[in-house]
Design a protein around this motif. Sequence first.
Motif, mmCIF file in Angstrom:
data_model
loop_
_atom_site.group_PDB
_atom_site.id
_atom_site.type_symbol
_atom_site.label_atom_id
_atom_site.label_comp_id
_atom_site.label_asym_id
_atom_site.label_seq_id
_atom_site.Cartn_x
_atom_site.Cartn_y
_atom_site.Cartn_z
ATOM 1 N N ARG A 169 -50.465 -68.546 -15.437
ATOM 2 C CA ARG A 169 -49.957 -68.488 -14.066
ATOM 3 C C ARG A 169 -50.155 -67.098 -13.485
ATOM 4 N N VAL A 170 -50.946 -66.303 -14.182
ATOM 5 C CA VAL A 170 -51.181 -64.939 -13.720
ATOM 6 C C VAL A 170 -51.953 -64.983 -12.412
ATOM 7 N N LYS A 171 -51.480 -64.214 -11.456
ATOM 8 C CA LYS A 171 -52.143 -64.193 -10.159
ATOM 9 C C LYS A 171 -53.468 -63.448 -10.254
ATOM 10 N N SER A 172 -54.491 -64.091 -9.765
ATOM 11 C CA SER A 172 -55.786 -63.447 -9.776
ATOM 12 C C SER A 172 -56.036 -62.821 -8.414
ATOM 13 N N LYS A 173 -56.746 -61.743 -8.407
ATOM 14 C CA LYS A 173 -57.077 -61.113 -7.130
ATOM 15 C C LYS A 173 -58.194 -61.882 -6.438
ATOM 16 N N ASN A 174 -58.922 -62.629 -7.256
ATOM 17 C CA ASN A 174 -60.094 -63.316 -6.747
ATOM 18 C C ASN A 174 -59.751 -64.739 -6.312
ATOM 19 N N THR A 175 -58.912 -64.860 -5.286
ATOM 20 C CA THR A 175 -58.516 -66.189 -4.858
ATOM 21 C C THR A 175 -58.843 -66.417 -3.389
ATOM 22 N N GLY A 176 -60.092 -66.726 -3.130
ATOM 23 C CA GLY A 176 -60.453 -67.135 -1.782
ATOM 24 C C GLY A 176 -59.940 -68.544 -1.561
ATOM 25 N N PRO A 177 -59.979 -69.011 -0.310
ATOM 26 C CA PRO A 177 -59.510 -70.362 0.003
ATOM 27 C C PRO A 177 -60.204 -71.432 -0.838
ATOM 28 N N GLU A 178 -61.487 -71.239 -1.098
ATOM 29 C CA GLU A 178 -62.212 -72.256 -1.860
ATOM 30 C C GLU A 178 -61.712 -72.339 -3.299
ATOM 31 N N ILE A 179 -61.442 -71.190 -3.891
ATOM 32 C CA ILE A 179 -60.920 -71.165 -5.269
ATOM 33 C C ILE A 179 -59.563 -71.845 -5.316
ATOM 34 N N THR A 180 -58.730 -71.586 -4.323
ATOM 35 C CA THR A 180 -57.413 -72.220 -4.256
ATOM 36 C C THR A 180 -57.561 -73.733 -4.274
ATOM 37 N N VAL A 181 -58.458 -74.238 -3.432
ATOM 38 C CA VAL A 181 -58.662 -75.685 -3.344
ATOM 39 C C VAL A 181 -59.206 -76.223 -4.663
ATOM 40 N N ARG A 182 -60.188 -75.529 -5.228
ATOM 41 C CA ARG A 182 -60.792 -75.986 -6.479
ATOM 42 C C ARG A 182 -59.769 -76.102 -7.593
ATOM 43 N N LYS A 183 -58.933 -75.082 -7.706
ATOM 44 C CA LYS A 183 -57.912 -75.064 -8.759
ATOM 45 C C LYS A 183 -56.934 -76.205 -8.566
ATOM 46 N N LEU A 184 -56.521 -76.409 -7.327
ATOM 47 C CA LEU A 184 -55.543 -77.447 -7.036
ATOM 48 C C LEU A 184 -56.122 -78.832 -7.352
ATOM 49 N N VAL A 185 -57.338 -79.079 -6.875
ATOM 50 C CA VAL A 185 -57.989 -80.370 -7.095
ATOM 51 C C VAL A 185 -58.172 -80.624 -8.591
ATOM 52 N N TYR A 186 -58.609 -79.602 -9.291
ATOM 53 C CA TYR A 186 -58.826 -79.723 -10.737
ATOM 54 C C TYR A 186 -57.502 -80.010 -11.445
ATOM 55 N N CYS B 33 -56.628 -71.518 6.732
ATOM 56 C CA CYS B 33 -55.202 -71.299 7.000
ATOM 57 C C CYS B 33 -54.337 -72.396 6.381
ATOM 58 N N GLN B 34 -54.934 -73.541 6.048
ATOM 59 C CA GLN B 34 -54.170 -74.621 5.416
ATOM 60 C C GLN B 34 -53.949 -74.370 3.928
ATOM 61 N N THR B 35 -54.714 -73.446 3.362
ATOM 62 C CA THR B 35 -54.604 -73.218 1.921
ATOM 63 C C THR B 35 -53.421 -72.315 1.576
ATOM 64 N N LYS B 36 -52.687 -71.860 2.606
ATOM 65 C CA LYS B 36 -51.520 -71.011 2.355
ATOM 66 C C LYS B 36 -50.329 -71.852 1.911
ATOM 67 N N ASP B 37 -50.285 -73.091 2.405
ATOM 68 C CA ASP B 37 -49.170 -73.971 2.093
ATOM 69 C C ASP B 37 -49.613 -74.990 1.049
ATOM 70 N N LEU B 38 -49.374 -74.640 -0.220
ATOM 71 C CA LEU B 38 -49.910 -75.449 -1.315
ATOM 72 C C LEU B 38 -49.339 -76.861 -1.346
ATOM 73 N N GLU B 39 -48.087 -76.997 -0.932
ATOM 74 C CA GLU B 39 -47.453 -78.305 -0.997
ATOM 75 C C GLU B 39 -48.134 -79.281 -0.037
ATOM 76 N N SER B 40 -48.320 -78.879 1.209
ATOM 77 C CA SER B 40 -48.971 -79.808 2.140
ATOM 78 C C SER B 40 -50.450 -79.951 1.831
ATOM 79 N N LEU B 41 -51.040 -78.904 1.262
ATOM 80 C CA LEU B 41 -52.442 -78.986 0.862
ATOM 81 C C LEU B 41 -52.623 -80.062 -0.209
ATOM 82 N N GLU B 42 -51.704 -80.065 -1.152
ATOM 83 C CA GLU B 42 -51.761 -81.049 -2.227
ATOM 84 C C GLU B 42 -51.632 -82.472 -1.669
ATOM 85 N N LYS B 43 -50.701 -82.644 -0.740
ATOM 86 C CA LYS B 43 -50.520 -83.959 -0.109
ATOM 87 C C LYS B 43 -51.798 -84.415 0.577
ATOM 88 N N LEU B 44 -52.374 -83.487 1.310
ATOM 89 C CA LEU B 44 -53.593 -83.772 2.064
ATOM 90 C C LEU B 44 -54.708 -84.234 1.129
#
Length: 123
Positions: free
Chosen positions: A3-20, A105-116
Amino acid sequence: MSRVKSKNTGPEITVRKLVYGLGYRYRLHDASLPGKPDLVFRTRRKVIFVNGCFWHSHKDCPKARTPKTRQDFWKNKMQKNAKRDEENQNHLGRLGWKCLVIWQCQTKDLESLEKLIIEFLGD
Ligand SMILES: [Zn+2]
């Protein structure tokens, strides 16, 4: 998973991690499809684009405001990008693919992103 925060978290990485993390498997940047979608779900015939609000002119988004200088240049450039996005999505639609655009801007709210994402991909 760590759960270590990475500095390398662009919006695409956020989405990829969540989807995976949700258990979906995908291909990245499939160049055989129009617009080279960021995430491709072949068996579901669905794709996800992760778009930067500025470069892809997210409508009514504060991040998509044109810079104060060289406004014509930027407007022109952003309109071209938006037009290309639309054409690619229409093209994909004609080929039988469903598209989801996730804005930066939607990748800031992980909960609604996950729902989407779950709503789009189904189970
Ligand atoms: Zn936005």
